[in-house]
Design a protein around this motif. Structure first.
Motif, PDB file in Angstrom:
ATOM      1  N   THR A   1      -9.499 -16.707  -0.974  1.00 52.08           N
ATOM      2  CA  THR A   1      -8.763 -15.722  -0.175  1.00 52.08           C
ATOM      3  C   THR A   1      -7.256 -15.914  -0.347  1.00 52.08           C
ATOM      4  OG1 THR A   1      -8.675 -17.211   1.720  1.00 52.08           O
ATOM      5  CG2 THR A   1     -10.432 -15.578   1.709  1.00 52.08           C
TER       6      THR A   1
ATOM      7  N   ASP B   1      -3.928 -15.344   2.116  1.00 47.81           N
ATOM      8  CA  ASP B   1      -3.600 -15.090   3.514  1.00 47.81           C
ATOM      9  C   ASP B   1      -2.358 -14.197   3.598  1.00 47.81           C
ATOM     10  OD1 ASP B   1      -2.960 -15.084   6.153  1.00 47.81           O
ATOM     11  OD2 ASP B   1      -2.997 -17.264   6.396  1.00 47.81           O
ATOM     12  N   ARG B   2      -2.601 -12.943   3.876  1.00 45.75           N
ATOM     13  CA  ARG B   2      -1.526 -11.950   3.908  1.00 45.75           C
ATOM     14  C   ARG B   2      -0.439 -12.312   4.917  1.00 45.75           C
ATOM     15  NH1 ARG B   2      -1.184  -5.524   4.260  1.00 45.75           N
ATOM     16  NH2 ARG B   2       0.893  -5.657   5.089  1.00 45.75           N
ATOM     17  N   SER B   3      -0.812 -13.092   5.919  1.00 41.65           N
ATOM     18  CA  SER B   3       0.163 -13.391   6.978  1.00 41.65           C
ATOM     19  C   SER B   3       1.307 -14.279   6.486  1.00 41.65           C
ATOM     20  CB  SER B   3      -0.529 -14.036   8.184  1.00 41.65           C
ATOM     21  OG  SER B   3      -0.909 -15.349   7.845  1.00 41.65           O
TER      22      SER B   3
ATOM     23  N   ASN C   1      -3.216  -8.162  -5.553  1.00 37.96           N
ATOM     24  CA  ASN C   1      -2.862  -7.618  -4.226  1.00 37.96           C
ATOM     25  C   ASN C   1      -3.519  -6.278  -3.920  1.00 37.96           C
ATOM     26  OD1 ASN C   1      -1.093  -9.756  -4.087  1.00 37.96           O
ATOM     27  ND2 ASN C   1       0.788  -8.551  -4.211  1.00 37.96           N
TER      28      ASN C   1
ATOM     29  N   GLU D   1      -6.347  -4.836  -2.797  1.00 41.66           N
ATOM     30  CA  GLU D   1      -6.929  -4.371  -1.522  1.00 41.66           C
ATOM     31  C   GLU D   1      -6.114  -4.770  -0.301  1.00 41.66           C
ATOM     32  OE1 GLU D   1      -8.983  -6.678  -3.385  1.00 41.66           O
ATOM     33  OE2 GLU D   1     -10.069  -7.901  -1.934  1.00 41.66           O
ATOM     34  N   ILE D   2      -5.031  -5.526  -0.470  1.00 46.33           N
ATOM     35  CA  ILE D   2      -4.186  -5.800   0.709  1.00 46.33           C
ATOM     36  C   ILE D   2      -2.890  -4.986   0.655  1.00 46.33           C
ATOM     37  CG2 ILE D   2      -5.094  -8.116   1.144  1.00 46.33           C
ATOM     38  CD1 ILE D   2      -2.444  -9.170  -0.169  1.00 46.33           C
TER      39      ILE D   2
ATOM     40  N   ASP E   1      -0.114  -1.992   0.788  1.00 48.04           N
ATOM     41  CA  ASP E   1       0.194  -0.774   1.536  1.00 48.04           C
ATOM     42  C   ASP E   1       0.632   0.338   0.587  1.00 48.04           C
ATOM     43  OD1 ASP E   1       0.008  -2.013   4.249  1.00 48.04           O
ATOM     44  OD2 ASP E   1       1.562  -3.284   3.375  1.00 48.04           O
TER      45      ASP E   1
ATOM     46  N   VAL F   1      -5.597 -12.229  -4.404  1.00 47.84           N
ATOM     47  CA  VAL F   1      -6.504 -11.083  -4.337  1.00 47.84           C
ATOM     48  C   VAL F   1      -6.420 -10.294  -5.644  1.00 47.84           C
ATOM     49  CG1 VAL F   1      -6.672  -8.796  -3.270  1.00 47.84           C
ATOM     50  CG2 VAL F   1      -6.463 -10.838  -1.834  1.00 47.84           C
TER      51      VAL F   1
ATOM     52  N   SER G   1      -8.186  -6.797  -7.537  1.00 51.91           N
ATOM     53  CA  SER G   1      -8.990  -5.635  -7.120  1.00 51.91           C
ATOM     54  C   SER G   1      -9.041  -4.552  -8.191  1.00 51.91           C
ATOM     55  CB  SER G   1      -8.359  -4.977  -5.885  1.00 51.91           C
ATOM     56  OG  SER G   1      -7.846  -5.914  -5.005  1.00 51.91           O
TER      57      SER G   1
END
Ligand code: TGC
Ligand code: FAD
Length: 397
Positions: free
Chosen positions: A56, A58-60, A178, A180-181, A183, A222, A224
């Motif tokens: 994973t 961590d987008r945060s 990036n 699927e995370i 914007d 990530v 995708s």
């Protein structure tokens, strides 16, 4: 478990910066490197094993990277830090010393998605997206590669056609960091005016993503697939400045530049771990580091890591002086990633069985570097770019 730090008993050159390359940095560049190294050690390194094991990202962590000024770091204006290219490179080095996935996130956000908008977008694009991307509030991805168009992006099938003043985009992109995370996606598509770039908010109807699962490399990142099914965009979604393959390839120069520094960080981490491990572990009644064969390997790693650092600094200085040629960046990407992969493979062996676990970083770096050597132009693409420059004969086709 073996002890994790080696005794510091030697005077003389720093084993990790043997040629004192960092003495050549400006005060600001050195301070940025140290700040990123401290931040990465405190905020990122403690979690990276877990992220990697779980596969994973961590987008945060994005706003923290934004606060440090790492997103779109060497771009000017619109909330970006506007540092030197060398400072950006040093930051990439320190991030990739922890994990290539972290540098990848920063590369894609800053050097690909933000750079595309900064270099080729309208004032409205820049004002709308760049400040939020620099803060890490908006995440971007960069869709160039397709399942059947990797090294040869000019053969892409994703298309954009006019419908009145709007655009309608159809197609798919593969292996998108990036994805699927994100914007927003910067998507490259074939049009009747040649290849053009589009800024696509990922909430737009017809845009979907699917995770690439079971990666054995770059697991803390990530990756995708992007699908664009009759995605309707207003006329102003197109990046006005970029026409033809030169648009996306100019962005790749930026990301490749970050990679050639990042590879130094991954290599340095592997060499550091091998040096520590062989100093502290004994077999046959002696430390591994006392055997001639081990010392030869350590000397080879030392030379590889520090030579790569010199290559990175020189290319960085060329870039800051406005004189870097894309083939010089190909030189650096090819030479430094290849060196890093050799270092990682050798270091992995020097740790014996311990080297195949996530208790140590060597195999994680080694596996990551298999992606790094593939993306942003494979070894063969950079060899052919150098060959073309030297001979003036293109052997791509
Ligand atoms: P070719 O005829 O050579 O060039 C077409 C046009 O582009 C110009 N150009 C460049 N411009 C800027 N920088 C470069 N490095 C450039 N290379 C070429 C060229 O002057 C020409 O311009 P114009 O105005 O005359 O039309 O094109 P080609 O079709 O023969 O292909 C050349 C080739 C193979 C070198 C290129 O396609 C290539 O680099 N392929 C590799 C593809 C690649 O690197 N993909 C990366 C995808 S993004 C990614 O991997 C992100 S991973 C990020 C992460 O997670 O960190
Ligand atoms: P191919 O092009 O099919 O190549 C396969 C092999 O054939 C390679 O060894 C290649 O060098 C060789 N080959 C191809 N053509 C020739 C030739 N003419 N001569 C000699 N050998 C040749 N792309 C994006 O657009 N955005 C991203 O964010 C992104 N992130 C990625 C993240 C990861 C983890 C990975 C692994 C890839 C990512 N990519 C991304 C895609 C990446 O850029 C491509 O994988 C890369 O460009 C190679 O394309 P390909 O995988 O289709 O391999």
């Amino acid at each position: 478990m073996e002890p994790r730090s080696r005794p510091n008993t030697r005077s003389g050159p720093d084993p990790l910066d043997f040629l004192a390359v960092d003495n050549q940095l400006s005060e600001d560049e050195r301070a940025i490197g140290q700040a990123v190294r401290r931040y990465a050690a405190k905020e990122l390194a403690p979690h990276v094993r877990d992220w990697y094991a779980r596969g994973t990202f961590d987008r945060s962590i994005a706003p923290g990277l934004g606060r440090l000024g790492l997103l779109g770091m060497h771009l000017r204006g619109f909330g970006c830090s506007g540092t030197s290219a060398v400072a950006y490179g040093v930051a990439c080095r320190e991030l990739e010393a922890v994990d290539s996935g972290l540098r990848s996130f920063v590369s894609v956000q800053g050097s690909l998605a933000m750079f595309a908008i900064h270099r080729w977008g309208s004032e409205e694009h820049k004002e709308e997206w760049l400040p939020r991307m620099a803060r890490g509030d908006v995440i971007g991805c960069f869709g160039l590669t397709e399942a059947d168009a990797g090294s040869d992006p000019g053969s892409m099938r994703t298309s954009a056609r006019r419908l009145g003043t709007d655009w309608v985009v159809n197609g798919s992109k593969m292996w998108i960091t990036n994805g699927e995370i994100a914007d927003i996606a910067v998507v490259w598509a074939a049009t009747e005016q040649g290849i053009r770039g589009f800024v696509v908010p990922t909430t737009v109807p017809g845009f979907t993503t699917r995770a690439v699962r079971d990666k054995l490399s770059l697991r803390a990142s990530v990756t995708s697939e992007l699908f664009l099914d009759d995605v309707r965009l207003p006329a102003d979604a197109m990046l006005p400045g970029a026409a033809g393959l030169r648009g996306p390839l100019s962005c790749l120069n930026e990301a490749r530049y970050g990679i050639l520094w990042g590879a130094v960080g991954a290599a340095r981490a592997c060499y550091d771990e091998a040096l520590t491990f062989t100093t502290l572990r004994s077999q046959f009644g002696r430390p591994l580091a006392s055997f001639q064969l081990t010392q030869r390997k350590l000397a080879d790693l030392l030379i590889a890591v520090n030579s790569a650092a010199l290559v990175a600094l020189q290319i960085g200085r060329l870039k800051d002086n406005g004189g870097v040629h894309p083939t010089q960046i190909s030189f650096g990407k090819l030479a430094n990633v290849r060196a890093a992969l050799d270092v990682a493979r050798t270091a992995r062996g020097m740790l014996g069985a311990a080297g195949v676990t996530l208790d140590y970083a060597v195999m994680r770096h080694m596996a990551n570097l298999e992606s790094v050597v593939t993306y942003e132009g494979t070894e063969e693409m950079h060899m052919l770019a150098l060959g073309r420059q030297l001979t003036r004969i293109s052997a791509f086709r």
